[in-house]
Scaffold this motif. Sequence first.
Motif, PDB file in Angstrom:
ATOM      1  N   ASP A   1       0.813  -1.219   0.000  1.00  0.00           N
ATOM      2  CA  ASP A   1       0.000   0.000   0.000  1.00  0.00           C
ATOM      3  C   ASP A   1       0.846   1.269   0.000  1.00  0.00           C
ATOM      4  N   ASP A   2       1.993   1.238   0.656  1.00  0.00           N
ATOM      5  CA  ASP A   2       2.838   2.425   0.722  1.00  0.00           C
ATOM      6  C   ASP A   2       3.594   2.693  -0.574  1.00  0.00           C
ATOM      7  N   LEU A   3       3.675   1.685  -1.450  1.00  0.00           N
ATOM      8  CA  LEU A   3       4.500   1.818  -2.649  1.00  0.00           C
ATOM      9  C   LEU A   3       3.716   1.736  -3.957  1.00  0.00           C
ATOM     10  N   ALA A   4       2.513   1.214  -3.909  1.00  0.00           N
ATOM     11  CA  ALA A   4       1.756   0.977  -5.133  1.00  0.00           C
ATOM     12  C   ALA A   4       1.423   2.281  -5.850  1.00  0.00           C
ATOM     13  N   PRO A   5       1.533   2.304  -7.166  1.00  0.00           N
ATOM     14  CA  PRO A   5       1.224   3.525  -7.925  1.00  0.00           C
ATOM     15  C   PRO A   5      -0.285   3.792  -7.976  1.00  0.00           C
ATOM     16  N   LYS A   6      -0.619   5.031  -8.128  1.00  0.00           N
ATOM     17  CA  LYS A   6      -2.020   5.417  -8.244  1.00  0.00           C
ATOM     18  C   LYS A   6      -2.506   5.161  -9.671  1.00  0.00           C
ATOM     19  N   GLY A   7      -3.831   5.093  -9.807  1.00  0.00           N
ATOM     20  CA  GLY A   7      -4.421   4.921 -11.127  1.00  0.00           C
ATOM     21  C   GLY A   7      -4.578   3.483 -11.563  1.00  0.00           C
ATOM     22  N   PHE A   8      -4.273   2.541 -10.655  1.00  0.00           N
ATOM     23  CA  PHE A   8      -4.431   1.122 -10.946  1.00  0.00           C
ATOM     24  C   PHE A   8      -5.309   0.490  -9.877  1.00  0.00           C
ATOM     25  N   GLU A   9      -5.937  -0.612 -10.229  1.00  0.00           N
ATOM     26  CA  GLU A   9      -6.587  -1.443  -9.224  1.00  0.00           C
ATOM     27  C   GLU A   9      -5.528  -2.378  -8.649  1.00  0.00           C
ATOM     28  N   ILE A  10      -5.331  -2.336  -7.350  1.00  0.00           N
ATOM     29  CA  ILE A  10      -4.317  -3.155  -6.681  1.00  0.00           C
ATOM     30  C   ILE A  10      -5.001  -4.301  -5.961  1.00  0.00           C
ATOM     31  N   VAL A  11      -4.623  -5.517  -6.290  1.00  0.00           N
ATOM     32  CA  VAL A  11      -5.138  -6.704  -5.614  1.00  0.00           C
ATOM     33  C   VAL A  11      -3.961  -7.425  -4.973  1.00  0.00           C
TER      34      VAL A  11
ATOM     35  N   ASN B   1      11.149  -1.458  -7.542  1.00  0.00           N
ATOM     36  CA  ASN B   1      11.548  -1.753  -8.913  1.00  0.00           C
ATOM     37  C   ASN B   1      10.394  -2.341  -9.715  1.00  0.00           C
ATOM     38  N   GLY B   2       9.629  -3.220  -9.074  1.00  0.00           N
ATOM     39  CA  GLY B   2       8.517  -3.858  -9.765  1.00  0.00           C
ATOM     40  C   GLY B   2       7.453  -2.865 -10.193  1.00  0.00           C
ATOM     41  N   PHE B   3       7.071  -1.979  -9.289  1.00  0.00           N
ATOM     42  CA  PHE B   3       6.041  -0.994  -9.621  1.00  0.00           C
ATOM     43  C   PHE B   3       6.558   0.033 -10.632  1.00  0.00           C
ATOM     44  N   ASP B   4       7.837   0.340 -10.581  1.00  0.00           N
ATOM     45  CA  ASP B   4       8.420   1.224 -11.588  1.00  0.00           C
ATOM     46  C   ASP B   4       8.305   0.590 -12.968  1.00  0.00           C
ATOM     47  N   ASN B   5       8.572  -0.708 -13.051  1.00  0.00           N
ATOM     48  CA  ASN B   5       8.468  -1.400 -14.335  1.00  0.00           C
ATOM     49  C   ASN B   5       7.027  -1.449 -14.824  1.00  0.00           C
ATOM     50  N   VAL B   6       6.091  -1.640 -13.898  1.00  0.00           N
ATOM     51  CA  VAL B   6       4.672  -1.624 -14.267  1.00  0.00           C
ATOM     52  C   VAL B   6       4.321  -0.288 -14.926  1.00  0.00           C
ATOM     53  N   GLN B   7       4.742   0.786 -14.302  1.00  0.00           N
ATOM     54  CA  GLN B   7       4.408   2.110 -14.832  1.00  0.00           C
ATOM     55  C   GLN B   7       5.089   2.358 -16.180  1.00  0.00           C
ATOM     56  N   ARG B   8       6.277   1.828 -16.357  1.00  0.00           N
ATOM     57  CA  ARG B   8       6.953   1.962 -17.643  1.00  0.00           C
ATOM     58  C   ARG B   8       6.148   1.291 -18.751  1.00  0.00           C
ATOM     59  N   VAL B   9       5.729   0.070 -18.509  1.00  0.00           N
ATOM     60  CA  VAL B   9       4.963  -0.658 -19.513  1.00  0.00           C
ATOM     61  C   VAL B   9       3.620   0.030 -19.754  1.00  0.00           C
TER      62      VAL B   9
END
Length: 346
Positions: free
Chosen positions: A44-54, A323-331
Amino acid sequence: MRLGPHGARAPARTPQRTSCRCGGLVMVERILVVGPKDCLAMVDDLAPKGFEIVKALHNSPEQKAALPGAHYFVGFIQQYVTPQLYKEAPHLRLVQMLSAGYDRADLEAAGKSGVPLCANGGANSVAVSEHAILLMLSVSRRLITQHSNVVAGRWHGNAPPTVHEVRNKVLGIVGLGTIGKKVAKLAQAFGMIVHYYDIKRLKEEEEDALGVRFRLLPEILRHSDVLSLHVPLNDSTRHMIGKEELAVMKKSAIIVNTSRGPVIDEKAMTAALSSGNLFGAGLDVFDEEPTPPDNPLLKLDNVILTAHLAGPTFESNITRLRNGFDNVQRVARGEPALWVVPELAG
């Protein structure tokens, strides 16, 4: 936000948002994060906004329910990379592993899918390199033996164990990637002489900058006081340290393995350790994990054993997710994914 059992977020109906740009409705992309509780607690502290997080625990009902609608699959998930994954999750745009290794992933299936399969970008390199040094020092100083003597009231025991310094000893690193380079720097702080073997040899100026020197594998084996393994597990590295390789090592040598267990012939290493043909070993990985209780290694007093926990520190878990969430946002922005596994990189 609805929570499932164990605090894992239950997959909700996919929300919609209005796009001011086109005036229509667009589906919010879903990030499915799968892992143990301590990792999920950081999401929750790291997840990017604008996505549904499960968030879901491994093999939980939440994971299975959320997978078909997932666009980004993030977590300690290499074991799920099979042909079935891509059938069950047809909308995937990225499979982002939080682990460095991927020997359990079906690379053929990943390649056919066209979905990038990515490692963690060296997120655990600090943790693993520190652990490798920890094992070197612990074995050199017979730390467990000393501890056992003290707590048993024996103090020095019948005779103090023979222990060694690492200063001026030769460290042979097999696999000079991100982790291997960090091990080299830490070892030099202790005054060790660092040689390395890697199929991707550094340029001379790079060796000078890092303070290391290239040696062929037979040279590494013959001359190293400490051998530290940092290679991926594949057909070329399975049992790369076997009976013949162990036989040419110094009897005073120490083996450290924080990569993958099958890189070493475990039976041959156990025999060498039992017969006094090696001083000791520090192992974080094994042929079979968890290692069975009748594994002869467990009865030896010249080994330090840890449960494949070199990498998952509190700090490295944060870096993995970052790193993982950064890659998600890149894609999501239409940019190429980082850290695609080498076998699938274009």
